[in-house]
Design a protein around this motif. Structure first.
Motif, short mmCIF file in Angstrom:
data_model
loop_
_atom_site.label_atom_id
_atom_site.label_comp_id
_atom_site.label_asym_id
_atom_site.label_seq_id
_atom_site.Cartn_x
_atom_site.Cartn_y
_atom_site.Cartn_z
N TYR A 165 0.72 -1.40 -0.10
CA TYR A 165 -0.08 0.03 -0.06
C TYR A 165 0.86 1.31 -0.01
N LYS A 166 1.88 1.13 0.84
CA LYS A 166 2.84 2.39 1.00
C LYS A 166 3.20 2.72 -0.22
N SER A 167 4.11 1.62 -1.06
CA SER A 167 4.70 1.84 -2.34
C SER A 167 3.87 2.42 -3.20
N GLN A 168 2.65 1.95 -3.37
CA GLN A 168 1.82 2.22 -4.30
C GLN A 168 1.23 3.79 -4.09
N LEU A 169 0.97 4.00 -3.09
CA LEU A 169 0.57 5.15 -2.63
C LEU A 169 1.67 6.41 -2.91
N GLN A 170 2.71 6.10 -2.71
CA GLN A 170 3.80 6.93 -2.83
C GLN A 170 3.75 7.36 -4.44
N HIS A 171 3.82 6.25 -5.29
CA HIS A 171 3.98 6.48 -6.76
C HIS A 171 2.80 7.12 -7.19
N TRP A 172 1.72 6.99 -6.63
CA TRP A 172 0.41 7.72 -7.19
C TRP A 172 0.52 9.08 -6.70
N ILE A 173 0.84 9.60 -5.67
CA ILE A 173 1.19 10.62 -4.99
C ILE A 173 2.20 11.63 -5.86
N ARG A 174 3.09 10.84 -6.13
CA ARG A 174 4.12 11.46 -7.27
C ARG A 174 3.80 11.68 -8.62
N GLY A 175 3.20 10.78 -9.16
CA GLY A 175 2.76 10.88 -10.45
C GLY A 175 1.72 11.80 -10.79
N ASN A 176 0.87 12.01 -9.81
CA ASN A 176 -0.47 13.09 -9.87
C ASN A 176 0.02 14.34 -9.52
N VAL A 177 0.99 14.84 -8.53
CA VAL A 177 1.48 15.85 -8.35
C VAL A 177 2.58 16.42 -9.51
N THR A 178 3.24 15.58 -10.13
CA THR A 178 3.77 15.85 -11.43
C THR A 178 3.15 16.25 -12.43
N ASN A 179 1.78 15.98 -12.38
CA ASN A 179 0.95 16.45 -13.43
C ASN A 179 -0.15 17.76 -12.94
N CYS A 180 -0.25 17.75 -11.83
CA CYS A 180 -0.85 19.00 -11.26
C CYS A 180 -0.20 19.40 -9.95
N ALA A 181 0.37 20.38 -9.71
CA ALA A 181 1.25 20.47 -8.53
C ALA A 181 -0.04 20.87 -7.54
N HIS A 182 -1.24 21.35 -7.96
CA HIS A 182 -2.50 21.50 -6.93
C HIS A 182 -3.20 20.19 -6.52
N SER A 183 -2.64 19.26 -6.87
CA SER A 183 -3.50 17.81 -6.38
C SER A 183 -3.68 18.03 -4.99
N MET A 184 -5.17 17.25 -4.76
CA MET A 184 -5.27 17.24 -3.48
C MET A 184 -5.81 15.63 -3.19
N PHE A 185 -5.44 15.30 -1.77
CA PHE A 185 -5.54 13.91 -1.52
C PHE A 185 -6.27 13.82 0.05
N ILE A 186 -7.49 13.25 -0.01
CA ILE A 186 -8.20 13.31 1.24
C ILE A 186 -8.20 11.79 1.49
N PHE A 187 -7.95 11.56 2.87
CA PHE A 187 -7.88 10.47 3.40
C PHE A 187 -8.96 10.41 4.52
N ASP A 188 -9.92 9.47 4.57
CA ASP A 188 -11.23 9.24 5.19
C ASP A 188 -10.85 8.16 6.36
N GLU A 189 -11.30 8.23 7.41
CA GLU A 189 -11.25 7.05 8.34
C GLU A 189 -9.71 7.04 8.77
N MET A 190 -8.85 8.16 8.99
CA MET A 190 -7.48 8.36 9.02
C MET A 190 -7.21 7.34 10.46
N ASP A 191 -8.08 7.49 11.52
CA ASP A 191 -7.68 6.78 12.59
C ASP A 191 -7.73 5.46 12.76
N LYS A 192 -8.05 4.99 11.44
CA LYS A 192 -8.08 3.55 11.07
C LYS A 192 -6.92 3.02 10.10
N MET A 193 -6.21 3.90 9.78
CA MET A 193 -5.14 3.75 8.93
C MET A 193 -3.82 3.18 9.54
N HIS A 194 -3.11 2.13 9.02
CA HIS A 194 -2.11 1.42 9.63
C HIS A 194 -1.02 2.46 9.63
#
Length: 341
Positions: A165-194
């Protein structure tokens, strides 16, 4: 993978492809790199070149990122109105969100990405607040391809897969911020995130000028969670019993306790810019929610009827005072429909 290969096949020598297809391809290649050896580092030059073109992905024209809606007088006017009209009983959250977003969006060179952490019990308006923020930046709101929503329970269900999960998320964030600097990432139920997952994305939220040639300073991260809800509710009740008006409750009255509680999620890192409390809702706020739902159903809003329904469809505490709604406005929509039948 079918979509990825379909996009790749379109990019043959001499072919013409839309800007939107290129953006989709770059994002998917970055996200899929952990599964398919696509040569992530070799993609950097292509990503930077495309980013510098500043092409509108819809119109296919040079645009200066016109699909991001910024008020001509500066960001914040529309958000202020939306928070005032829709986010009931949250004077602290509304003020902090407005100041944080206005300061960040009107800063051409922020030092780091903006990181907001929303805390409070269900039904207090955390999801609504994030949607209002999105609405006032992106024309398509939550449907924008630059807004990325994750539910910790659905998207990261197995602790044994944390590294994946961590590796995939890192690549996802990196790729999308490269395409749009103002990309937004919302994480729901963060208290249940590992814990390992959030550790993996902290570098993107910290004071790093660039990581692998990519700047994350204009990205926005919003975390939503029920953690700290009991602390916030207790602080609200203590203030009320002391004879204070709800509006007199200030951020500093709960921020220290809340930030200490949040240490369990974010550790010693100072990546979070604002810990924002969402107060438990009172009967008057439930009435407001019901009135809004009446309008949404195409009904004439009836205050007396809304008051009657607020007493019948919602549970309040303490039992002898019926001061605070247990579930906020969480179930109001479905119960109003049932009540009106």
């Amino acid at each position: 993978m079918e979509t990825l290969w379909s996009l790749l096949r379109r990019c043959s020598p001499g072919s013409v492809v839309t800007a939107l297809s290129v953006m989709r391809l770059l994002g998917m290649m970055s996200a899929a790199h952990t599964v398919v050896p696509l040569g992530l580092l070799h993609m950097r030059r292509l990503q930077r070149w495309f980013s510098r073109l500043r092409i509108d992905p819809v119109a296919g024209q040079l645009s200066g990122w016109e699909w991001i809606t910024l008020d001509g007088k500066g960001y914040g006017n529309g958000l202020k109105d939306d928070l005032g009209r829709n986010l009931f009983g949250q004077h602290i959250a509304s003020d902090v969100i407005l100041n944080a977003m206005t300061g960040f969006m009107n800063n051409d060179n922020p030092k780091k990405s903006l990181v907001l952490s929303f805390h409070g019990r269900s039904g207090t308006g955390k999801s609504l607040a994030s949607q209002l923020i999105v609405k006032n930046i992106f024309k398509k709101g939550m449907d924008s391809r630059f807004v990325h929503f994750f539910d910790s329970i659905l998207n990261f269900p197995h602790a044994s897969q944390n590294e994946t999960y961590k590796s995939q998320l890192q690549h996802w964030i990196r790729g999308n911020v490269t395409n749009c600097a103002h990309s937004m990432f919302i994480f729901d139920e963060m208290d249940k995130m590992h814990p390992g997952i959030i550790d993996g994305i902290k570098p993107f939220m910290d004071y790093n000028y660039k990581l692998d040639g990519v700047s994350y300073q204009k990205a926005i991260f919003i975390f939503l969670g029920n953690g700290g809800g009991e602390i916030i509710r207790e602080s609200t009740l203590v203030s009320w019993k002391a004879g204070k008006k709800r509006e007199e409750l200030k951020l500093e009255d709960v921020e220290t306790a809340l930030s200490s509680f949040a240490f369990d999620y974010y550790g010693e890192s100072n990546v979070v810019d604002f810990f924002i409390p969402f107060l438990p809702l009172e009967r008057q706020h439930i009435v407001q929610c019901i009135m809004v739902e009446m309008v949404a159903m195409g009904l004439q809003p009836d205050h007396n009827k809304a008051c009657e329904m607020a007493d019948k469809i919602v549970v309040y505490i303490p039992d002898d005072e019926r001061r605070i709604s247990v579930s906020g406005c969480k179930r109001v929509a479905s119960r109003v429909r049932h009540f009106m039948q």
